[in-house]
Design an enzyme around this catalytic site. Structure first.
Site, PDB file in Angstrom:
ATOM      1  N   LYS A 189      77.536 -73.835  72.525  1.00  0.00           N
ATOM      2  CA  LYS A 189      78.088 -72.891  73.498  1.00  0.00           C
ATOM      3  C   LYS A 189      79.603 -73.079  73.532  1.00  0.00           C
ATOM      4  O   LYS A 189      80.089 -74.222  73.463  1.00  0.00           O
ATOM      5  CB  LYS A 189      77.463 -73.183  74.870  1.00  0.00           C
ATOM      6  CG  LYS A 189      77.872 -72.221  75.980  1.00  0.00           C
ATOM      7  CD  LYS A 189      77.125 -72.546  77.283  1.00  0.00           C
ATOM      8  CE  LYS A 189      77.471 -71.574  78.405  1.00  0.00           C
ATOM      9  NZ  LYS A 189      76.741 -71.868  79.663  1.00  0.00           N
ATOM     10  N   SER A 225      74.325 -67.962  81.828  1.00  0.00           N
ATOM     11  CA  SER A 225      75.519 -67.697  81.062  1.00  0.00           C
ATOM     12  C   SER A 225      75.427 -68.127  79.598  1.00  0.00           C
ATOM     13  O   SER A 225      76.279 -67.725  78.802  1.00  0.00           O
ATOM     14  CB  SER A 225      76.697 -68.442  81.693  1.00  0.00           C
ATOM     15  OG  SER A 225      76.492 -69.844  81.640  1.00  0.00           O
ATOM     16  N   SER A 273      71.679 -71.474  83.918  1.00  0.00           N
ATOM     17  CA  SER A 273      72.205 -70.883  82.681  1.00  0.00           C
ATOM     18  C   SER A 273      71.605 -71.361  81.374  1.00  0.00           C
ATOM     19  O   SER A 273      71.908 -70.789  80.327  1.00  0.00           O
ATOM     20  CB  SER A 273      73.715 -71.066  82.613  1.00  0.00           C
ATOM     21  OG  SER A 273      74.324 -70.112  83.419  1.00  0.00           O
TER      22      SER A 273
END
Ligand code: GLN
Length: 484
Positions: A76, A151, A175
């Site tokens: 990420k 997210s 998330s």
């Protein structure tokens, strides 16, 4: 090659059926072919990947290496990666080349994992749909007009479409688990403090935690094994030995007490999703587990108190992005105040600004006791609910999210309905507990996630409970047809 588990790939590498360079090239080709449509990567680090793959092949040739050696993964874009753009999904950091790597990135690299690139995400990890990214929305591989969740939406979409074997995510209020649920993946948020936050760009420091997003529970165990551990550079990382997450995967579930909180099966839960969850619970009954009805009476306080605590901590963490010390700087500032205002005004998107404003307000003199302190008290009540529950049960199960993936744009103008998609995940962060989402029976072709919540540092048990279900069902093996 892209349909195999990490263990199968590790066997293939050792048997010389393929090399890590070949495997890496295969995934890079898939990214080139499919990611134009999905937008799951912010950057693809082809050269770095092929160099790491070459080193992995050398290690394997000597008979060295770990299970992760030579396995192509994605990080990420919230994790600092030395020499590589680390944008956190924001214009504020669109030119930020990190001078060092996050501990989690370092640990996985030391085990020989091959980084393919950095995945798209909601700006500074604030969102539930991956629509707040400066780099545009990510599409859900199961239905490209839907969001992948957020997210960690880029990580979720990339693994679901098999553009990477596995990916890292972070979870402040859901998330990892919510996008795992929307994309049909296994996602694990460890106990707060289990994985180091060093080099992971901070959103809400008392809630943020890194974890794996994978196809199945065994892959998640392999990633967690590499990611977890004490780190002197993170004062909140916990000095507790890391368990052997693979050793207990096969343990039987006879007599396992699974708590089903009444509050997680309320009117807000989609009835089809409820049916998928019940079907999974029935599988657990067949495996010898005993469902027990429990209550987490303060569940309704989780979202409101989170939206005081998380913005408060974010307003403080994001004050470093001022155009001087870090982040985007506006052109030709008139004076210092103009520089701050325009740099921050241009660098941050609307959701981040909304959070900073809410947080600064909640922390301001006169309001601190009424909001922040009050929210911290509610947080205690939420933790106490779980403490009481874990005296009666071994794990807690319920839905990850009240529904399946929603349409892109459908909730973008309605922050409250967006915030409510984390209604079942947020309490877990408030209490600092480990939580997992695993795929169960889909609804209308869209994935559904079963959430499993464990006691502190009981990740091993969560992985075991998830793995046993995956041995008798194949929901986690399904692939979106368009990306086969
Ligand atoms: N969706 C939640 C939020 O926007 C949680 C985000 C997260 O876990 N990073 O704050």
């Amino acid at each position: 090659m892209h349909t195999k588990s990490i263990r199968e790939l590790a066997d293939g590498l050792r048997a010389r059926t393929f090399s890590s360079v070949e495997l890496t090239q295969h995934f890079l080709e898939r990214i080139a072919r499919f990611d134009g449509e999905l937008n799951s990567f912010v950057s693809v680090t082809q050269e770095v990947a092929l160099a790491a793959a070459t080193r992995a092949d050398e290690r394997l040739a000597k008979g060295d290496g770990a299970l992760l050696t030579g396995i192509p993964i994605a990080h990420k874009d919230i994790f600092c990666t030395e020499g590589v753009l680390t944008s956190c999904g924001s214009r504020m950091l669109e030119n930020f080349i990190a001078p060092y790597s996050a501990t989690v990135v370092e640990k996985m690299a030391a085990d020989g994992a091959v980084m393919l690139g950095k995945t798209n995400m909601d700006e500074f990890a604030m969102g539930s749909s991956n629509e707040t990214s400066h780099f545009g929305p990510v599409k859900n591989p199961w239905s490209t007009d839907c969001v992948p969740g957020g997210s960690s939406g880029g990580s979720a979409a990339s693994v679901a479409a098999r553009l990477a074997v596995a990916a890292t995510g972070t979870d402040t209020g859901g998330s990892i688990r919510q996008p795992a649920s929307f994309c049909g993946l296994t996602g694990l948020k460890p106990t707060y403090g289990r994985c180091s936050r060093w080099g992971m760009i901070a959103f809400a420091s008392s809630l943020d935690q890194a974890g794996p997003m994978t196809r199945g529970a065994e892959d998640a165990a392999i990633l967690l094994q590499s990611m977890a551990g004490f780190d002197a550079r993170d004062s909140t990382s916990v000095h507790q030995p890391v368990g052997d997450y693979l050793a207990g995967l096969e343990n039987g579930l006879k007599g396992l007490r699974i708590g089903l909180p009444t509050e997680y099966f309320d009117a807000g839960l989609d009835t089809d999703v409820a049916r998928s969850i019940e079907q999974a619970i029935n599988e657990y009954r067949r495996l010898g587990a005993e469902p027990v009805e429990i209550s987490l009476p303060n569940t309704h306080l989780a979202v409101p108190s989170y939206y005081v605590i998380a913005p408060a901590e974010c307003s403080s963490n994001l004050s470093r992005f001022d155009g001087v010390r870090f982040g985007h700087r506006c052109d030709d500032p008139k004076d210092l105040e103009d520089l701050y205002k325009r740099s921050r005004g241009e660098g941050f998107g609307p959701e981040v600004k909304r959070r900073i404003l809410m947080g600064a307000y909640a922390l301001s003199a006169g309001y601190y006791d009424a909001y922040y302190l009050k929210a911290q008290k509610l947080r205690h009540l939420i933790s106490d609910d779980f403490r009481a529950a874990f005296e009666r049960v071994d794990v807690i199960a319920g839905p990850t999210s009240p529904g399946v993936a929603f349409g892109i744009g459908e909730r973008a103008d309605d922050p409250i309905s967006m915030y409510l998609s984390d209604i079942y995940t947020i309490a877990v962060n408030m209490a600092g507990l480990p939580g997992m989402s695993i795929p169960v029976a889909p609804v209308g072709g869209k994935p559904v996630g079963l959430q499993l919540i464990g006691n502190y540092f009981d990740e091993g048990r969560l992985l075991n409970v998830a793995h046993r279900l995956q041995q008798v069902t194949d929901w986690h093996l399904a692939m979106p047809a368009a990306f086969a």
